[in-house]
Design a protein around this motif. Structure first.
Motif, PDB file in Angstrom:
ATOM      1  N   LEU A  20     -32.412   5.285   2.833  1.00 42.03           N
ATOM      2  CA  LEU A  20     -31.603   5.573   1.537  1.00 42.03           C
ATOM      3  C   LEU A  20     -32.563   6.054   0.803  1.00 42.03           C
ATOM      4  O   LEU A  20     -33.556   5.480   0.417  1.00 42.03           O
ATOM      5  CB  LEU A  20     -31.250   4.908   0.763  1.00 42.03           C
ATOM      6  CG  LEU A  20     -29.719   4.325   1.429  1.00 42.03           C
ATOM      7  CD1 LEU A  20     -29.404   2.683   0.317  1.00 42.03           C
ATOM      8  CD2 LEU A  20     -28.125   5.067   1.359  1.00 42.03           C
ATOM      9  N   ILE A  21     -32.877   7.902   0.170  1.00 41.06           N
ATOM     10  CA  ILE A  21     -33.652   8.300  -0.414  1.00 41.06           C
ATOM     11  C   ILE A  21     -32.906   8.737  -1.978  1.00 41.06           C
ATOM     12  O   ILE A  21     -32.203   9.071  -1.942  1.00 41.06           O
ATOM     13  CB  ILE A  21     -33.923   9.128   0.646  1.00 41.06           C
ATOM     14  CG1 ILE A  21     -34.829   9.389   1.505  1.00 41.06           C
ATOM     15  CG2 ILE A  21     -34.727   9.974  -0.319  1.00 41.06           C
ATOM     16  CD1 ILE A  21     -35.176  10.327   2.505  1.00 41.06           C
ATOM     17  N   ILE A  22     -33.388   7.783  -2.375  1.00 45.11           N
ATOM     18  CA  ILE A  22     -33.073   7.589  -4.015  1.00 45.11           C
ATOM     19  C   ILE A  22     -34.450   8.217  -4.527  1.00 45.11           C
ATOM     20  O   ILE A  22     -35.672   7.677  -4.720  1.00 45.11           O
ATOM     21  CB  ILE A  22     -33.043   6.222  -4.496  1.00 45.11           C
ATOM     22  CG1 ILE A  22     -32.276   5.554  -2.967  1.00 45.11           C
ATOM     23  CG2 ILE A  22     -32.507   5.929  -5.763  1.00 45.11           C
ATOM     24  CD1 ILE A  22     -31.583   4.060  -3.654  1.00 45.11           C
ATOM     25  N   CYS A  23     -33.674   9.113  -6.024  1.00 38.64           N
ATOM     26  CA  CYS A  23     -34.539   9.520  -7.056  1.00 38.64           C
ATOM     27  C   CYS A  23     -35.038   8.386  -8.485  1.00 38.64           C
ATOM     28  O   CYS A  23     -34.338   7.670  -8.399  1.00 38.64           O
ATOM     29  CB  CYS A  23     -33.748  11.018  -8.047  1.00 38.64           C
ATOM     30  SG  CYS A  23     -34.733  11.295  -9.223  1.00 38.64           S
ATOM     31  N   SER A  24     -36.527   9.095  -7.744  1.00 37.76           N
ATOM     32  CA  SER A  24     -37.646   7.326  -8.924  1.00 37.76           C
ATOM     33  C   SER A  24     -36.991   7.816 -10.508  1.00 37.76           C
ATOM     34  O   SER A  24     -36.715   7.055 -11.314  1.00 37.76           O
ATOM     35  CB  SER A  24     -38.830   7.340  -9.040  1.00 37.76           C
ATOM     36  OG  SER A  24     -39.349   7.221  -7.342  1.00 37.76           O
ATOM     37  N   GLY A  25     -36.911   8.727 -11.229  1.00 38.89           N
ATOM     38  CA  GLY A  25     -36.151   9.629 -11.974  1.00 38.89           C
ATOM     39  C   GLY A  25     -35.127   9.181 -12.421  1.00 38.89           C
ATOM     40  O   GLY A  25     -34.635   7.878 -13.978  1.00 38.89           O
ATOM     41  N   THR A  32     -29.733   9.976   3.227  1.00 38.81           N
ATOM     42  CA  THR A  32     -29.392   9.170   4.093  1.00 38.81           C
ATOM     43  C   THR A  32     -30.597   9.680   5.453  1.00 38.81           C
ATOM     44  O   THR A  32     -31.003  11.214   5.769  1.00 38.81           O
ATOM     45  CB  THR A  32     -28.309   8.927   4.334  1.00 38.81           C
ATOM     46  OG1 THR A  32     -27.617   9.757   5.007  1.00 38.81           O
ATOM     47  CG2 THR A  32     -27.299   8.090   2.915  1.00 38.81           C
ATOM     48  N   LEU A  33     -31.008   8.532   5.913  1.00 40.86           N
ATOM     49  CA  LEU A  33     -32.126   8.766   7.363  1.00 40.86           C
ATOM     50  C   LEU A  33     -31.322   7.659   7.825  1.00 40.86           C
ATOM     51  O   LEU A  33     -31.414   6.460   7.882  1.00 40.86           O
ATOM     52  CB  LEU A  33     -33.215   9.639   6.927  1.00 40.86           C
ATOM     53  CG  LEU A  33     -33.326   8.188   6.812  1.00 40.86           C
ATOM     54  CD1 LEU A  33     -35.303   8.234   6.965  1.00 40.86           C
ATOM     55  CD2 LEU A  33     -33.943   8.185   5.243  1.00 40.86           C
ATOM     56  N   PRO A  34     -31.760   8.299   9.179  1.00 38.50           N
ATOM     57  CA  PRO A  34     -31.019   6.889  10.791  1.00 38.50           C
ATOM     58  C   PRO A  34     -32.338   6.053  10.693  1.00 38.50           C
ATOM     59  O   PRO A  34     -33.484   7.390  10.656  1.00 38.50           O
ATOM     60  CB  PRO A  34     -31.054   8.169  11.780  1.00 38.50           C
ATOM     61  CG  PRO A  34     -31.237   9.437  11.629  1.00 38.50           C
ATOM     62  CD  PRO A  34     -31.064   9.434  10.262  1.00 38.50           C
ATOM     63  N   THR A  35     -32.102   5.418  10.811  1.00 34.80           N
ATOM     64  CA  THR A  35     -33.239   4.079  10.387  1.00 34.80           C
ATOM     65  C   THR A  35     -32.739   3.024  11.281  1.00 34.80           C
ATOM     66  O   THR A  35     -31.695   3.089  12.229  1.00 34.80           O
ATOM     67  CB  THR A  35     -33.749   3.709   9.220  1.00 34.80           C
ATOM     68  OG1 THR A  35     -33.171   3.147   8.818  1.00 34.80           O
ATOM     69  CG2 THR A  35     -33.997   4.900   8.334  1.00 34.80           C
ATOM     70  N   ASP A  36     -34.315   2.317  12.114  1.00 35.47           N
ATOM     71  CA  ASP A  36     -33.926   0.769  12.986  1.00 35.47           C
ATOM     72  C   ASP A  36     -33.474  -0.234  11.571  1.00 35.47           C
ATOM     73  O   ASP A  36     -33.303  -1.110  12.895  1.00 35.47           O
ATOM     74  CB  ASP A  36     -34.983   0.881  13.642  1.00 35.47           C
ATOM     75  CG  ASP A  36     -36.089   0.600  12.925  1.00 35.47           C
ATOM     76  OD1 ASP A  36     -36.576   0.273  11.826  1.00 35.47           O
ATOM     77  OD2 ASP A  36     -37.131  -0.401  13.679  1.00 35.47           O
ATOM     78  N   GLY A  37     -33.190  -0.855  10.597  1.00 29.94           N
ATOM     79  CA  GLY A  37     -33.199  -0.495   9.485  1.00 29.94           C
ATOM     80  C   GLY A  37     -32.536  -0.425   8.101  1.00 29.94           C
ATOM     81  O   GLY A  37     -33.191   0.903   8.425  1.00 29.94           O
ATOM     82  N   VAL A  38     -32.059  -1.254   7.140  1.00 24.50           N
ATOM     83  CA  VAL A  38     -32.153  -0.769   5.655  1.00 24.50           C
ATOM     84  C   VAL A  38     -33.238  -0.813   5.687  1.00 24.50           C
ATOM     85  O   VAL A  38     -34.058  -1.511   4.709  1.00 24.50           O
ATOM     86  CB  VAL A  38     -31.284  -1.467   5.417  1.00 24.50           C
ATOM     87  CG1 VAL A  38     -31.021  -1.523   3.534  1.00 24.50           C
ATOM     88  CG2 VAL A  38     -29.461  -2.023   5.964  1.00 24.50           C
ATOM     89  N   LYS A  39     -33.574   0.576   5.293  1.00 25.64           N
ATOM     90  CA  LYS A  39     -34.679   1.341   4.044  1.00 25.64           C
ATOM     91  C   LYS A  39     -34.356   2.157   3.104  1.00 25.64           C
ATOM     92  O   LYS A  39     -33.330   2.624   2.750  1.00 25.64           O
ATOM     93  CB  LYS A  39     -35.675   1.775   5.224  1.00 25.64           C
ATOM     94  CG  LYS A  39     -36.809   0.721   6.427  1.00 25.64           C
ATOM     95  CD  LYS A  39     -37.357   1.285   6.851  1.00 25.64           C
ATOM     96  CE  LYS A  39     -37.932   1.090   8.364  1.00 25.64           C
ATOM     97  NZ  LYS A  39     -37.358  -0.159   9.139  1.00 25.64           N
ATOM     98  N   ILE A  40     -34.660   1.609   1.663  1.00 24.86           N
ATOM     99  CA  ILE A  40     -35.441   2.603   0.693  1.00 24.86           C
ATOM    100  C   ILE A  40     -35.982   3.170   0.531  1.00 24.86           C
ATOM    101  O   ILE A  40     -37.269   2.096   0.250  1.00 24.86           O
ATOM    102  CB  ILE A  40     -34.720   1.562  -0.402  1.00 24.86           C
ATOM    103  CG1 ILE A  40     -32.963   0.779  -0.308  1.00 24.86           C
ATOM    104  CG2 ILE A  40     -34.207   2.743  -2.072  1.00 24.86           C
ATOM    105  CD1 ILE A  40     -32.545  -0.341  -1.252  1.00 24.86           C
ATOM    106  N   ILE A  41     -35.944   4.137   0.277  1.00 32.39           N
ATOM    107  CA  ILE A  41     -37.391   5.567  -0.274  1.00 32.39           C
ATOM    108  C   ILE A  41     -37.557   6.081  -1.766  1.00 32.39           C
ATOM    109  O   ILE A  41     -36.468   6.813  -1.682  1.00 32.39           O
ATOM    110  CB  ILE A  41     -37.513   6.206   1.248  1.00 32.39           C
ATOM    111  CG1 ILE A  41     -37.784   5.416   2.029  1.00 32.39           C
ATOM    112  CG2 ILE A  41     -39.013   7.215   0.630  1.00 32.39           C
ATOM    113  CD1 ILE A  41     -37.039   6.981   3.569  1.00 32.39           C
TER     114      ILE A  41
END
Length: 57
Positions: A20-25, A32-41
Motif C-alpha cells: 500500500l502507498i499511503i499519503c503522509s499528509g 497498491t503494488l505487488p509485494t512478497d508480503g504486506v508493506k505500507i509505504i
C-alpha cells in the motif's frame, strides 16, 4: 518504510497487491503494488492541501 508481516503472508496468491502507498499528509490510499508480503509505504499524493503538511525527511 513500515513493514508488516504475518504467518499467513506466505500463503496468499502471489498475484495480489499487498503493498500500500499511503499519503503522509492526508492518509489517503494512493496506489497498491505487488509485494512478497504486506508493506505500507508512505509518500506524497501531490494534492494542494497536502503540500504544506507533508515535509521532506
Amino acid at each position: 518504510m513500515k513493514t508488516l508481516t504475518s504467518m499467513m503472508a506466505g500463503n496468499v496468491d502471489k498475484s495480489k497487491d499487498m503493498g500500500l502507498i499511503i499519503c503522509s499528509g492526508c492518509n489517503e490510499l494512493i496506489d497498491t503494488l505487488p509485494t512478497d508480503g504486506v508493506k505500507i509505504i508512505h509518500s506524497h499524493c501531490g494534492r494542494e492541501e497536502c503540500r504544506g503538511v507533508c515535509s521532506e525527511d
